[in-house]
Design a protein around this motif. Structure first.
Motif, short mmCIF file in Angstrom:
data_model
loop_
_atom_site.label_atom_id
_atom_site.label_comp_id
_atom_site.label_asym_id
_atom_site.label_seq_id
_atom_site.Cartn_x
_atom_site.Cartn_y
_atom_site.Cartn_z
N GLU A 44 36.89 32.35 40.99
CA GLU A 44 36.47 33.24 41.87
C GLU A 44 35.94 33.65 41.98
OE1 GLU A 44 40.62 35.83 41.68
OE2 GLU A 44 39.81 36.71 40.49
N GLU A 46 34.59 37.91 42.25
CA GLU A 46 35.37 39.26 42.56
C GLU A 46 34.19 40.80 42.61
OE1 GLU A 46 37.53 42.59 40.17
OE2 GLU A 46 37.63 40.69 39.00
N ARG A 55 37.75 42.95 46.11
CA ARG A 55 38.08 41.98 46.60
C ARG A 55 37.78 40.60 45.90
NH1 ARG A 55 35.49 40.73 52.71
NH2 ARG A 55 37.51 38.49 53.00
N ARG A 56 38.39 39.75 45.67
CA ARG A 56 38.78 38.35 44.71
C ARG A 56 38.72 37.48 45.88
NH1 ARG A 56 42.58 40.04 40.31
NH2 ARG A 56 41.33 41.22 38.71
#
Length: 110
Positions: A44, A46, A55-56
């Motif tokens: 992901e 981040e 926010r991921r």
């Protein structure tokens, strides 16, 4: 700003009180700016931008990574998501874009 206004409204504006107010504002600015940034892992992105919450974004939701130039002074690296939205990646210089794209390709084969 509120602290500076309260010092002025009390009528006790001196160089000492003004200095304390400005140093307090500087400290808040340093804390906020130190939280800005983007971290990329194999699963992901981040990113912490305008707010203090991170926010991921899973790589599967990222359709493209681009460096856009909103004005002549700055170039912003952005993640374009499959839902059509765009997320600025704070602290990522355009020179790091190829490394991010390579990480995205390894994370989402196909």
């Amino acid at each position: 700003m509120i602290f500076l206004i309260s010092v002025v409204s009390e009528g006790a504006l001196t160089w000492g009180s003004l200095g304390r107010a400005l140093s307090g504002l500087t400290a808040v600015g340093v804390i906020v700016l130190s939280r800005l940034g983007t971290r990329a892992t194999t699963s992901e992105l981040e990113t912490t931008g305008r707010g203090v919450r991170a926010r991921r974004i899973p790589w599967e939701q990222v359709s493209d990574l681009r460096a856009d130039q909103p004005n002549r002074w700055a170039e912003v690296v952005e993640a374009h998501l499959v839902d059509g939205s765009t997320v600025p990646l704070a602290g990522v210089p355009p020179a790091d874009l190829p490394r991010l794209q390579e990480l995205r390709q390894r994370a989402t084969p196909g």
